[in-house]
Design an enzyme around this catalytic site. Structure first.
Site, mmCIF file in Angstrom:
data_model
loop_
_atom_site.group_PDB
_atom_site.id
_atom_site.type_symbol
_atom_site.label_atom_id
_atom_site.label_comp_id
_atom_site.label_asym_id
_atom_site.label_seq_id
_atom_site.Cartn_x
_atom_site.Cartn_y
_atom_site.Cartn_z
ATOM 1 N N LYS A 65 9.605 8.752 2.184
ATOM 2 C CA LYS A 65 10.211 7.770 1.253
ATOM 3 C C LYS A 65 9.182 7.373 0.186
ATOM 4 C CE LYS A 65 10.148 3.307 2.587
ATOM 5 N NZ LYS A 65 9.469 2.362 1.694
ATOM 6 N N ASN A 66 7.922 7.146 0.638
ATOM 7 C CA ASN A 66 6.925 6.612 -0.299
ATOM 8 C C ASN A 66 6.311 7.677 -1.196
ATOM 9 O OD1 ASN A 66 7.508 4.138 0.657
ATOM 10 N ND2 ASN A 66 5.686 3.930 1.937
ATOM 11 N N ARG A 116 10.632 -3.712 -4.123
ATOM 12 C CA ARG A 116 9.531 -3.946 -5.060
ATOM 13 C C ARG A 116 8.995 -2.655 -5.642
ATOM 14 N NH1 ARG A 116 4.769 -3.528 -4.360
ATOM 15 N NH2 ARG A 116 4.132 -5.389 -5.417
ATOM 16 N N CYS A 161 7.443 -10.851 -0.564
ATOM 17 C CA CYS A 161 8.372 -10.315 0.438
ATOM 18 C C CYS A 161 7.830 -10.772 1.790
ATOM 19 C CB CYS A 161 8.472 -8.802 0.329
ATOM 20 S SG CYS A 161 7.107 -7.960 1.080
ATOM 21 N N ARG A 167 2.270 -9.908 -2.604
ATOM 22 C CA ARG A 167 2.486 -8.602 -3.230
ATOM 23 C C ARG A 167 2.578 -8.667 -4.755
ATOM 24 N NH1 ARG A 167 5.908 -4.885 0.448
ATOM 25 N NH2 ARG A 167 4.655 -3.331 -0.607
ATOM 26 N N PRO A 168 1.528 -9.184 -5.380
ATOM 27 C CA PRO A 168 1.512 -9.242 -6.852
ATOM 28 C C PRO A 168 1.415 -7.835 -7.450
ATOM 29 C CG PRO A 168 -0.631 -9.790 -5.953
ATOM 30 C CD PRO A 168 0.292 -9.655 -4.771
ATOM 31 N N ILE A 169 1.567 -7.748 -8.768
ATOM 32 C CA ILE A 169 1.398 -6.429 -9.413
ATOM 33 C C ILE A 169 0.339 -6.508 -10.514
ATOM 34 C CG2 ILE A 169 3.732 -5.584 -8.891
ATOM 35 C CD1 ILE A 169 4.470 -6.249 -11.821
ATOM 36 N N ASP A 170 -0.597 -7.457 -10.364
ATOM 37 C CA ASP A 170 -1.631 -7.649 -11.399
ATOM 38 C C ASP A 170 -2.458 -6.386 -11.642
ATOM 39 O OD1 ASP A 170 -2.413 -8.404 -8.662
ATOM 40 O OD2 ASP A 170 -4.409 -8.637 -9.538
ATOM 41 N N LEU A 171 -2.676 -5.608 -10.579
ATOM 42 C CA LEU A 171 -3.507 -4.391 -10.749
ATOM 43 C C LEU A 171 -2.756 -3.356 -11.589
ATOM 44 C CD1 LEU A 171 -4.833 -4.121 -7.088
ATOM 45 C CD2 LEU A 171 -6.013 -5.102 -9.064
ATOM 46 N N ASP A 206 1.270 0.723 7.728
ATOM 47 C CA ASP A 206 2.701 0.914 8.011
ATOM 48 C C ASP A 206 2.949 1.383 9.439
ATOM 49 O OD1 ASP A 206 3.723 2.105 4.704
ATOM 50 O OD2 ASP A 206 3.144 0.147 5.476
ATOM 51 N N ILE A 255 -4.799 -5.096 5.144
ATOM 52 C CA ILE A 255 -4.131 -4.800 3.874
ATOM 53 C C ILE A 255 -3.223 -5.931 3.421
ATOM 54 C CG2 ILE A 255 -2.638 -3.165 2.653
ATOM 55 C CD1 ILE A 255 -5.243 -1.860 3.569
ATOM 56 N N ARG A 315 16.334 1.016 5.230
ATOM 57 C CA ARG A 315 15.625 1.237 3.959
ATOM 58 C C ARG A 315 14.711 2.452 4.059
ATOM 59 N NH1 ARG A 315 12.700 -3.713 1.375
ATOM 60 N NH2 ARG A 315 12.214 -1.942 0.044
HETATM 61 C C1 EPZ Z 1 2.620 0.855 -0.723
HETATM 62 O O1 EPZ Z 1 2.951 -0.443 -1.166
HETATM 63 C C2 EPZ Z 1 3.729 1.267 0.221
HETATM 64 N N1 EPZ Z 1 5.002 1.302 -0.499
HETATM 65 C C3 EPZ Z 1 3.802 0.288 1.388
HETATM 66 O O2 EPZ Z 1 4.788 0.761 2.283
HETATM 67 C C4 EPZ Z 1 2.457 0.275 2.096
HETATM 68 O O3 EPZ Z 1 2.495 -0.682 3.128
HETATM 69 C C5 EPZ Z 1 1.343 -0.072 1.101
HETATM 70 O O4 EPZ Z 1 1.375 0.849 -0.015
HETATM 71 C C6 EPZ Z 1 -0.042 -0.003 1.725
HETATM 72 O O5 EPZ Z 1 -0.259 1.270 2.243
HETATM 73 C C7 EPZ Z 1 5.267 2.344 -1.322
HETATM 74 O O6 EPZ Z 1 4.472 3.257 -1.471
HETATM 75 C C8 EPZ Z 1 6.602 2.316 -2.018
HETATM 76 P P1 EPZ Z 1 -0.580 -1.778 -2.343
HETATM 77 P P2 EPZ Z 1 2.146 -1.109 -2.395
HETATM 78 O O7 EPZ Z 1 -0.402 -1.986 -3.797
HETATM 79 O O8 EPZ Z 1 1.720 -0.060 -3.332
HETATM 80 C C9 EPZ Z 1 -2.424 -6.062 -2.998
HETATM 81 C C10 EPZ Z 1 6.693 0.632 3.618
HETATM 82 O O9 EPZ Z 1 6.795 0.101 4.711
HETATM 83 N N2 EPZ Z 1 -2.083 -5.844 -4.409
HETATM 84 O O10 EPZ Z 1 -1.378 -0.610 -1.866
HETATM 85 O O11 EPZ Z 1 2.955 -2.242 -2.887
HETATM 86 C C11 EPZ Z 1 -1.188 -6.129 -2.110
HETATM 87 O O12 EPZ Z 1 -0.673 -7.436 -2.077
HETATM 88 C C12 EPZ Z 1 5.943 -0.076 2.508
HETATM 89 O O13 EPZ Z 1 7.131 1.770 3.332
HETATM 90 C C13 EPZ Z 1 -2.544 -6.751 -5.367
HETATM 91 O O14 EPZ Z 1 -3.223 -7.724 -5.047
HETATM 92 O O15 EPZ Z 1 0.859 -1.670 -1.658
HETATM 93 C C14 EPZ Z 1 -1.718 -5.697 -0.769
HETATM 94 O O16 EPZ Z 1 -2.333 -6.798 -0.125
HETATM 95 C C15 EPZ Z 1 5.618 -1.497 2.882
HETATM 96 N N3 EPZ Z 1 -2.216 -6.547 -6.675
HETATM 97 C C16 EPZ Z 1 -2.782 -4.663 -1.132
HETATM 98 O O17 EPZ Z 1 -3.123 -4.914 -2.513
HETATM 99 C C17 EPZ Z 1 -1.486 -5.459 -7.087
HETATM 100 O O18 EPZ Z 1 -1.240 -5.304 -8.302
HETATM 101 C C18 EPZ Z 1 -2.326 -3.219 -1.021
HETATM 102 O O19 EPZ Z 1 -1.087 -3.142 -1.701
HETATM 103 C C19 EPZ Z 1 -1.032 -4.559 -6.101
HETATM 104 C C20 EPZ Z 1 -1.348 -4.758 -4.775
#
Ligand code: EPZ
Length: 436
Positions: free
Chosen positions: A22-23, A96, A120, A125-129, A309, A331, A401
């Site tokens: 899925k991812n 998201r 969630c 889960r911000p998207i600042d990065l 995960d 994480i 999902r």
């Molecule tokens: C991906 O989410 C996966 N989803 C998640 O799988 C997975 O748990 C996660 O990576 C970690 O491996 C998809 O690929 C669609 P991150 P993502 O950005 O990209 C923080 C599932 O069950 N962060 O790697 O959203 C964030 O809050 C899902 O299939 C920021 O601070 O995760 C987290 O603490 C759940 N700012 C950490 O970084 C940002 O802009 C890692 O998040 C982005 C993230």
């Protein structure tokens, strides 16, 4: 609202075929926005997040032709013209990962309006990065009314180091960089196999990328990308979930059509705990070996570390292991909700911030439990398979999902599991009122 009813006790034996990741499919589908040509994707899992993404792309003007029946694991997407460069709140709030359209929309059309995903169950889960990376490529980002508005005449290659590792952050910025002018160098990138798979697709579309799957990715921007065909990699989380299901029931499961190399961190922990894990080609087999598994500590980490995960599912297994297992979640800030439900089934888990201490073995008994997020739901399924008696898991739309036909696959290897609609029919007068 559907529920799963599981009667525990059967040792799962046999073979399970693993579906597409899925991812990996989600960013691959977003990548179709980068070209006016058709992009054909194979080994797409038939799960709700994929359906949501198809709907989202269709609102943007993308023609989607999903194969029906057997070909339902294949989808062809053609963004000949993007009529609506926007991801609306009602779709983003349910998934998201919709933010993955931000980079491609910006690169292809020069603008994108995407709803902020909001938090969630597992964290803020911000998207600042994502946004900082796009700004580094020259985008102007503003936020208004819960939406992000990104604009750029022409993206320009740049050097950008992620302050912390982000999987979809890496994917979003990588997709934008493929059409930026000049060279982009991204540092502290996520190394997940799903990032590498996206880069493989982008390469087939004409992008010039080096280093995907390592912390540093360089991209030489090109003027346009063309269509491609691509087969999505197997789902390592589905694979790990089934191996853990086999072990927690004291069974012997073989999974096929997977990529064992993506599961090294899990295999290492399971062997440490005393399980026998045998790998051959695209199959893996896990057997509990003689006697109980040993409690074994685990800390989640970005790939190639132990996948967050799989943390919830591993925790369920540790409730049946001998001794105390310390599980640390590095994480996400709130990814232990499943522990509270597991304790209601008889587990002995103590939460201290990011650490969970699991004392085992504990006798699990069936109960009515609530799923809170995709992987927590999987953890409850595993516990239910090992519990004495019947467990009813509510809100299993979370499971739908990310897991395709989970109950069918489990039944095929001996689990007593069925899906039911609402167990308690709405009282008559409510029903009448509803029609009133
Ligand atoms: C991906 O989410 C996966 N989803 C998640 O799988 C997975 O748990 C996660 O990576 C970690 O491996 C998809 O690929 C669609 P991150 P993502 O950005 O990209 C923080 C599932 O069950 N962060 O790697 O959203 C964030 O809050 C899902 O299939 C920021 O601070 O995760 C987290 O603490 C759940 N700012 C950490 O970084 C940002 O802009 C890692 O998040 C982005 C993230």
């Amino acid at each position: 609202m559907d529920k799963l009813v599981i009667r525990g006790g059967a040792a799962l034996r046999g073979t399970v075929r693993i579906g597409g990741a899925k991812n990996a499919a989600l960013p691959a589908m977003a990548a179709c926005l980068l070209t006016a040509d058709a992009v054909a994707l194979d080994n797409i899992p038939d799960v709700r997040d994929i359906q949501t993404t198809r709907r989202l792309l269709e609102t943007m003007g993308v023609e989607t032709d999903a194969g029906a029946g057997r070909a339902r694991h294949r989808v062809s997407l053609r963004a000949a013209e993007i009529t609506h460069a926007e991801a609306p709140y009602d779709l983003v709030k349910t998934m998201r990962a919709s933010t993955l359209v931000l980079g491609p929309l910006l690169a292809r059309t020069g603008r994108a309006r995407v709803s902020l995903p909001g938090g969630c169950a597992i964290g803020a889960r911000p998207i600042d990065l994502h946004l900082k990376g796009l700004e580094a490529l020259g985008a102007t980002i503003t936020q208004e009314h819960g939406y992000v508005l990104a604009q750029a005449e022409r993206l320009r290659g740049a050097r950008y180091a992620f302050e912390r590792i982000s999987v979809t952050g890496t994917e979003d910025v990588l997709m934008a960089a493929t059409l930026a002018e000049g060279e982009t160098r991204l540092e502290n990138c996520a190394q997940e196999p799903e990032v590498e798979d996206l880069a493989a697709l982008l390469g087939k579309m004409g992008a010039r990328i080096a280093g995907a799957g390592t912390p540093t990715i360089t991209v030489q921007g090109v003027a346009r990308l063309h269509g491609a065909e691509h087969r999505i990699i197997p789902d390592r989380i589905e694979a790990g979930t089934f191996l853990l299901a086999g072990l927690i029931t004291g069974g012997d499961l073989t999974i096929t059509h997977c990529q064992p190399a993506h599961l090294k961190a899990l295999f290492e922990r399971l062997r440490q705990a005393g399980a026998e894990v045998r790998v051959a080609g695209d199959t893996a087999r896990a057997v509990a070996g003689g006697g109980r598994l040993r409690a074994t500590a685990m800390t989640t980490a970005e790939y190639p570390g132990f996948a967050t995960d799989l943390q919830a599912q591993y925790m369920a297994l540790m409730t049946q292991a001998q001794g105390d297992a310390e599980i640390t979640e590095t994480i996400f800030e709130n990814r232990f909700m499943h522990a509270l439900e597991l304790n209601r089934m008889g587990a002995q888990i103590r939460i201290e911030g990011r650490r969970a201490l699991v004392h085992g073995p504990s006798a699990l008994s069936g109960a009515a439990v609530l799923a809170s997020d995709l992987r927590a739901s999987a953890s409850l399924v595993l516990a239910a398979l090992a519990a004495d008696g019947e467990t009813i898991i509510d809100r299993i739309y979370h499971l739908d999902r990310g897991y395709e036909r989970l109950e069918e696959k489990l039944r095929a290897v001996g689990a007593a599991v069925r899906r039911v609609g609402n167990l308690i029919p709405a009282p008559k007068h409510h029903a009448a009122a509803a029609q009133g």
